[in-house]
Design a protein around this motif. Structure first.
Motif, PDB file in Angstrom:
ATOM      1  N   TYR A 154      15.588 -21.714  16.410  1.00  0.00           N
ATOM      2  CA  TYR A 154      15.444 -22.981  17.124  1.00  0.00           C
ATOM      3  C   TYR A 154      14.773 -22.720  18.467  1.00  0.00           C
ATOM      4  N   THR A 155      14.272 -23.783  19.088  1.00  0.00           N
ATOM      5  CA  THR A 155      13.430 -23.595  20.271  1.00  0.00           C
ATOM      6  C   THR A 155      14.002 -24.175  21.554  1.00  0.00           C
ATOM      7  N   SER A 156      15.198 -24.753  21.505  1.00  0.00           N
ATOM      8  CA  SER A 156      15.830 -25.256  22.723  1.00  0.00           C
ATOM      9  C   SER A 156      17.240 -24.698  22.844  1.00  0.00           C
ATOM     10  N   PRO A 157      17.553 -24.022  23.948  1.00  0.00           N
ATOM     11  CA  PRO A 157      18.914 -23.510  24.145  1.00  0.00           C
ATOM     12  C   PRO A 157      19.977 -24.597  24.137  1.00  0.00           C
ATOM     13  N   ARG A 158      19.579 -25.834  24.355  1.00  0.00           N
ATOM     14  CA  ARG A 158      20.553 -26.927  24.333  1.00  0.00           C
ATOM     15  C   ARG A 158      21.107 -27.186  22.931  1.00  0.00           C
ATOM     16  N   ASP A 159      20.431 -26.622  21.915  1.00  0.00           N
ATOM     17  CA  ASP A 159      20.843 -26.853  20.527  1.00  0.00           C
ATOM     18  C   ASP A 159      21.667 -25.708  19.950  1.00  0.00           C
ATOM     19  N   VAL A 160      22.162 -24.824  20.794  1.00  0.00           N
ATOM     20  CA  VAL A 160      22.815 -23.615  20.313  1.00  0.00           C
ATOM     21  C   VAL A 160      24.000 -23.922  19.399  1.00  0.00           C
ATOM     22  N   GLU A 161      24.847 -24.861  19.769  1.00  0.00           N
ATOM     23  CA  GLU A 161      26.017 -25.169  18.948  1.00  0.00           C
ATOM     24  C   GLU A 161      25.645 -25.951  17.696  1.00  0.00           C
ATOM     25  N   TYR A 162      24.629 -26.782  17.794  1.00  0.00           N
ATOM     26  CA  TYR A 162      24.190 -27.555  16.625  1.00  0.00           C
ATOM     27  C   TYR A 162      23.768 -26.621  15.496  1.00  0.00           C
ATOM     28  N   PHE A 163      22.943 -25.630  15.813  1.00  0.00           N
ATOM     29  CA  PHE A 163      22.434 -24.751  14.765  1.00  0.00           C
ATOM     30  C   PHE A 163      23.484 -23.756  14.278  1.00  0.00           C
ATOM     31  N   ARG A 164      24.445 -23.436  15.123  1.00  0.00           N
ATOM     32  CA  ARG A 164      25.553 -22.593  14.650  1.00  0.00           C
ATOM     33  C   ARG A 164      26.335 -23.320  13.562  1.00  0.00           C
ATOM     34  N   GLN A 165      26.607 -24.594  13.772  1.00  0.00           N
ATOM     35  CA  GLN A 165      27.337 -25.365  12.766  1.00  0.00           C
ATOM     36  C   GLN A 165      26.477 -25.607  11.528  1.00  0.00           C
TER      37      GLN A 165
ATOM     38  N   LYS B 269       0.852  -1.187   0.000  1.00  0.00           N
ATOM     39  CA  LYS B 269       0.000   0.000   0.000  1.00  0.00           C
ATOM     40  C   LYS B 269       0.888   1.237   0.000  1.00  0.00           C
ATOM     41  N   ILE B 270       0.292   2.377  -0.231  1.00  0.00           N
ATOM     42  CA  ILE B 270       0.999   3.647  -0.062  1.00  0.00           C
ATOM     43  C   ILE B 270       0.997   3.975   1.425  1.00  0.00           C
ATOM     44  N   THR B 271       2.184   4.196   1.972  1.00  0.00           N
ATOM     45  CA  THR B 271       2.332   4.359   3.416  1.00  0.00           C
ATOM     46  C   THR B 271       3.526   5.275   3.688  1.00  0.00           C
ATOM     47  N   THR B 272       4.152   5.123   4.834  1.00  0.00           N
ATOM     48  CA  THR B 272       5.363   5.882   5.154  1.00  0.00           C
ATOM     49  C   THR B 272       6.497   4.917   5.456  1.00  0.00           C
ATOM     50  N   HIS B 273       7.712   5.401   5.326  1.00  0.00           N
ATOM     51  CA  HIS B 273       8.881   4.606   5.686  1.00  0.00           C
ATOM     52  C   HIS B 273       8.784   4.159   7.142  1.00  0.00           C
ATOM     53  N   SER B 274       8.390   5.060   8.007  1.00  0.00           N
ATOM     54  CA  SER B 274       8.262   4.748   9.428  1.00  0.00           C
ATOM     55  C   SER B 274       7.290   3.599   9.660  1.00  0.00           C
ATOM     56  N   GLN B 275       6.137   3.646   9.013  1.00  0.00           N
ATOM     57  CA  GLN B 275       5.125   2.614   9.221  1.00  0.00           C
ATOM     58  C   GLN B 275       5.559   1.280   8.626  1.00  0.00           C
ATOM     59  N   LEU B 276       6.223   1.314   7.484  1.00  0.00           N
ATOM     60  CA  LEU B 276       6.687   0.069   6.865  1.00  0.00           C
ATOM     61  C   LEU B 276       7.641  -0.672   7.792  1.00  0.00           C
ATOM     62  N   VAL B 277       8.576   0.057   8.395  1.00  0.00           N
ATOM     63  CA  VAL B 277       9.530  -0.576   9.307  1.00  0.00           C
ATOM     64  C   VAL B 277       8.826  -1.045  10.576  1.00  0.00           C
ATOM     65  N   LYS B 278       7.910  -0.248  11.079  1.00  0.00           N
ATOM     66  CA  LYS B 278       7.170  -0.634  12.284  1.00  0.00           C
ATOM     67  C   LYS B 278       6.402  -1.937  12.054  1.00  0.00           C
ATOM     68  N   ASP B 279       5.877  -2.121  10.841  1.00  0.00           N
ATOM     69  CA  ASP B 279       5.123  -3.332  10.516  1.00  0.00           C
ATOM     70  C   ASP B 279       6.027  -4.540  10.275  1.00  0.00           C
ATOM     71  N   SER B 280       7.314  -4.294  10.062  1.00  0.00           N
ATOM     72  CA  SER B 280       8.263  -5.374   9.754  1.00  0.00           C
ATOM     73  C   SER B 280       8.896  -5.868  11.047  1.00  0.00           C
ATOM     74  N   LYS B 281       8.174  -6.702  11.753  1.00  0.00           N
ATOM     75  CA  LYS B 281       8.672  -7.162  13.045  1.00  0.00           C
ATOM     76  C   LYS B 281       8.439  -8.658  13.192  1.00  0.00           C
ATOM     77  N   PHE B 282       9.249  -9.254  14.036  1.00  0.00           N
ATOM     78  CA  PHE B 282       9.164 -10.678  14.303  1.00  0.00           C
ATOM     79  C   PHE B 282       9.026 -10.887  15.807  1.00  0.00           C
ATOM     80  N   PRO B 283       8.264 -11.900  16.221  1.00  0.00           N
ATOM     81  CA  PRO B 283       8.125 -12.153  17.660  1.00  0.00           C
ATOM     82  C   PRO B 283       9.435 -12.645  18.254  1.00  0.00           C
ATOM     83  N   PRO B 284       9.690 -12.375  19.536  1.00  0.00           N
ATOM     84  CA  PRO B 284      10.904 -12.883  20.189  1.00  0.00           C
ATOM     85  C   PRO B 284      10.970 -14.403  20.107  1.00  0.00           C
ATOM     86  N   VAL B 285      12.182 -14.920  20.040  1.00  0.00           N
ATOM     87  CA  VAL B 285      12.379 -16.364  19.920  1.00  0.00           C
ATOM     88  C   VAL B 285      13.327 -16.843  21.016  1.00  0.00           C
TER      89      VAL B 285
END
Length: 491
Positions: free
Chosen positions: A411-422, A316-332
């Motif tokens: 990822y959803t388990s902190p125990r997998d931190v090194e696995y997903f890094r690799q 849509k026609i909007t503003t730069h500010s609103q476009l960025v505000k709408d571009s968000k992801f939930p915490p993981v």
């Protein structure tokens, strides 16, 4: 996120912190305890300990895995507080681990978090807009979407992050923006930095007064001190066209061809996009986030995309500010970025990307790991390195105009931190093979520091800038105070 963590998640985070604690050693713990005690004596009003809400706010990050159980947290309110803090942690008889947090969006564990002294710049909310000079001075606590919103009534903006909630740390790694085609990277738009050096001295860093520091801070991350604010150029900003379109996997060939054509042929600086291949436990699909710097519906550079059948369309026609505000992801719980530098996105590269992301996701399931959502993002900029006034620690040149494609594995388990890094590193290597074969990059191309995964060699991040950076570091930080951070592409 802060008050809704489950006991199970907190226990897992403590497990990860425990692993980091083992690697930190007893001297780090002793130094942190000593630093916290000294700071409690010197600046008690800004020191926070476990068991208080202020402490939890201080150590909190976008990701749970990036949050560590610090010995104490400090929230300086003025430059003098920062001077006291850095002199204290760096004392010869203390030498405490520490970390610096602005927005708290660093995904690599340990890059802005610590088991030592957590320094949060959350109180540095200076905001001084100068319409005559066309500049704005910002404290380091600001997030970019909040800056855009505050500047919008003035019909101006700055070159900064494209996602909601991201803090000022983007400045220190390069900073690609929706306006990069027109105005360069964020580092190309910084006029001055407010810096506290490792010895506690405050300096206002400009090209004409401190050229080496001005070079080092623009792309050199947290290697040269603590930045409490920065002055940036502002640019006119009015109504724009933008939004997100999702496409069924059945139309992937059309999307891939459209991305290739845009990457190869776009010459309109106002047009920019992010094309994202997304894999979840239920489906895979392409989505494209569009930006056009004018209130024009269906801009010509995007016509091919707009002719493809879609499953969702928010443009849509909007503003730069609103476009960025709408571009968000939930915490993981946890995730990693990684990057492969690419000049142009050919259909073969995009096909290899799809196969690689699919294979990575499938492998994580076979290995019974906690895969969340996997993303890969094409960022086909044009003319992006042609706005350089002075060299910066992030080496970008018109002779090698790479763009920072982004892998993002959740990822959803902190125990997998090194696995997903690799896993994400291996995926990057596979895609880079295709990039080199297609003639769209080289094995030794510099990796964008804001995306590079933990463990990437500093030579791969800073390239030819490294020698000058090391000489500067040796001159201003002889006791290696900034090295007490422990993580963060330190030199």
């Amino acid at each position: 996120m802060l008050l809704t963590r489950s006991l199970e998640s907190l226990a897992a985070i403590s497990l990860v912190s425990g692993v980091m604690a083992d690697s930190a050693g007893s001297s780090g713990h002793q130094g942190a305890a000593g630093a916290c005690a000294l700071l409690q004596q010197k600046v008690p009003h800004i020191v926070h300990f476990p068991g208080t809400l202020e402490y939890l706010t201080n150590i909190d990050h976008y990701e749970e895995v990036a949050t560590q159980d610090s010995a104490c947290g400090v929230t300086p309110k003025m430059v003098e507080d920062v001077r006291i803090i850095i002199r204290t942690v760096g004392r010869d008889d203390v030498r405490s681990p520490f970390a610096i947090k602005s927005g708290g969006h660093a995904l690599n564990p340990g890059f802005s978090s610590t088991l030592g002294v957590q320094i949060s710049l959350q109180n540095f909310l200076d905001f001084e807009y100068d319409s005559k000079a066309q500049t704005v001075r910002l404290g380091s606590a600001w997030t970019w979407d909040a800056v855009y919103e505050k500047l919008q009534p003035e019909n101006v903006t700055v070159v900064g992050a494209r996602i909601s909630g991201v803090g000022m740390g983007v400045l220190f790694g390069g900073g690609f923006s929706w306006y990069t085609n027109q105005h360069g990277l964020a580092v190309d738009n910084v006029i001055a930095f407010d810096l506290v050096l490792p010895n506690g001295t405050y300096v206002n860093v400009k090209q004409n007064s401190h050229p080496d520091l001005y070079f080092g801070l623009r792309g050199g991350l947290n290697n040269f001190g603590i930045v409490t604010g920065a002055t940036l150029r502002t640019w006119p900003s009015g109504r724009i066209w933008g939004g997100n379109i999702e496409y069924s996997i059945n139309h992937k060939d059309q999307v891939i061809k459209a991305v290739e054509e845009f990457s190869m042929n776009n010459k309109d600086e106002k047009a920019q996009l992010e094309a994202t291949y997304t894999v979840t436990s239920k489906r895979a699909f392409w989505q494209v986030l569009f930006f056009y710097d004018a209130p024009v519906a269906s801009p010509i550079p995007f016509r091919r995309f707009l002719s493809i059948p879609s499953t969702k369309d928010t443009t849509k026609i909007t503003t730069h500010s609103q476009l960025v505000k709408d571009s968000k992801f939930p915490p993981v719980i946890g995730s990693y970025f990684h990057t492969v530098p690419i000049i142009h996105y050919t259909a073969r590269i995009l096909d290899v990307v799809e196969k690689t992301i699919n294979a990575s996701y499938a492998k994580s399931l076979v290995d019974e790991r906690s895969a969340g959502v996997f993303y890969w993002i094409a960022e086909p900029f044009f003319n992006h390195y042609s706005h350089i006034s002075y060299p910066s620690a992030f080496p970008h040149s018109t002779s090698n105009p790479t763009t920072p494609s982004c892998f993002w594995f959740n990822y959803t388990s902190p125990r997998d931190v090194e696995y997903f890094r690799q896993l994400i590193k291996d995926a990057g290597t596979e895609v880079q093979k295709a990039v080199v074969q297609e003639g769209q990059g080289h094995w030794d191309d510099v990796k964008y520091p804001n995306y590079a995964v933990k463990g990437t060699a500093v030579e791969e991040v800073y390239g030819k800038s490294l020698d000058r950076m090391r000489a500067l570091k040796a001159r201003i930080d002889r006791k290696d105070v900034m090295g007490l951070q422990g993580e963060g592409f330190l030199i």
